[in-house]
Design a protein around this motif. Sequence first.
Motif, mmCIF file in Angstrom:
data_model
loop_
_atom_site.group_PDB
_atom_site.id
_atom_site.type_symbol
_atom_site.label_atom_id
_atom_site.label_comp_id
_atom_site.label_asym_id
_atom_site.label_seq_id
_atom_site.Cartn_x
_atom_site.Cartn_y
_atom_site.Cartn_z
ATOM 1 N N ARG A 30 0.803 -1.227 0.000
ATOM 2 C CA ARG A 30 0.000 0.000 0.000
ATOM 3 C C ARG A 30 0.834 1.275 0.000
ATOM 4 O O ARG A 30 0.288 2.363 -0.151
ATOM 5 C CB ARG A 30 -0.922 0.017 1.211
ATOM 6 C CG ARG A 30 -1.920 -1.104 1.171
ATOM 7 C CD ARG A 30 -2.861 -1.014 2.329
ATOM 8 N NE ARG A 30 -3.761 -2.159 2.286
ATOM 9 C CZ ARG A 30 -4.506 -2.531 3.272
ATOM 10 N NH1 ARG A 30 -4.490 -1.860 4.394
ATOM 11 N NH2 ARG A 30 -5.292 -3.573 3.159
ATOM 12 N N THR A 31 2.111 1.161 0.230
ATOM 13 C CA THR A 31 2.976 2.335 0.320
ATOM 14 C C THR A 31 4.274 2.065 -0.420
ATOM 15 O O THR A 31 4.487 0.969 -0.933
ATOM 16 C CB THR A 31 3.315 2.661 1.786
ATOM 17 O OG1 THR A 31 4.019 1.553 2.347
ATOM 18 C CG2 THR A 31 2.066 2.951 2.593
ATOM 19 N N VAL A 32 5.115 3.064 -0.441
ATOM 20 C CA VAL A 32 6.471 2.884 -0.958
ATOM 21 C C VAL A 32 7.446 3.258 0.140
ATOM 22 O O VAL A 32 7.121 4.035 1.046
ATOM 23 C CB VAL A 32 6.741 3.740 -2.218
ATOM 24 C CG1 VAL A 32 5.885 3.292 -3.375
ATOM 25 C CG2 VAL A 32 6.564 5.211 -1.933
ATOM 26 N N ALA A 33 8.645 2.689 0.071
ATOM 27 C CA ALA A 33 9.698 3.000 1.043
ATOM 28 C C ALA A 33 10.891 3.550 0.285
ATOM 29 O O ALA A 33 11.279 3.020 -0.765
ATOM 30 C CB ALA A 33 10.099 1.744 1.808
#
Length: 124
Positions: A30-33
Amino acid sequence: MCLFRYDDDSEPEEPDPAGPLYVPVRPGARTVAVRVFRTPLGSRTAVGFTTVERLTATLGAEQPWIRLSESVLRSLAEPLGIEILTVDPTLTAPVVASLSVSALASPKRKEPAAHEIGQAARPA
């Protein structure tokens, strides 16, 4: 190029903030790092590129990225203990090709022939 920022000491030769950067990321569900790299001396560094062409030339066209300002990238890296920001790195190790298990096995050593045992090395 490494940019070092010390709040208590401003150096006149330090460059101006890099502005919006193309920052390599690792996508999640659901996100990026933000990806973190290491300097040649082993210190962890956040990395940003001034153009998408420089990012793809260094990390490849498949590398996902997002646009972040230098200050936002620094604030994301700070809780991780990362104080170095590298802008437009150009020297990187080549991508490691995947190896098969057989390629990782140690090569078989050749047993010396009977006439080679006990012979001293001779100058050429």
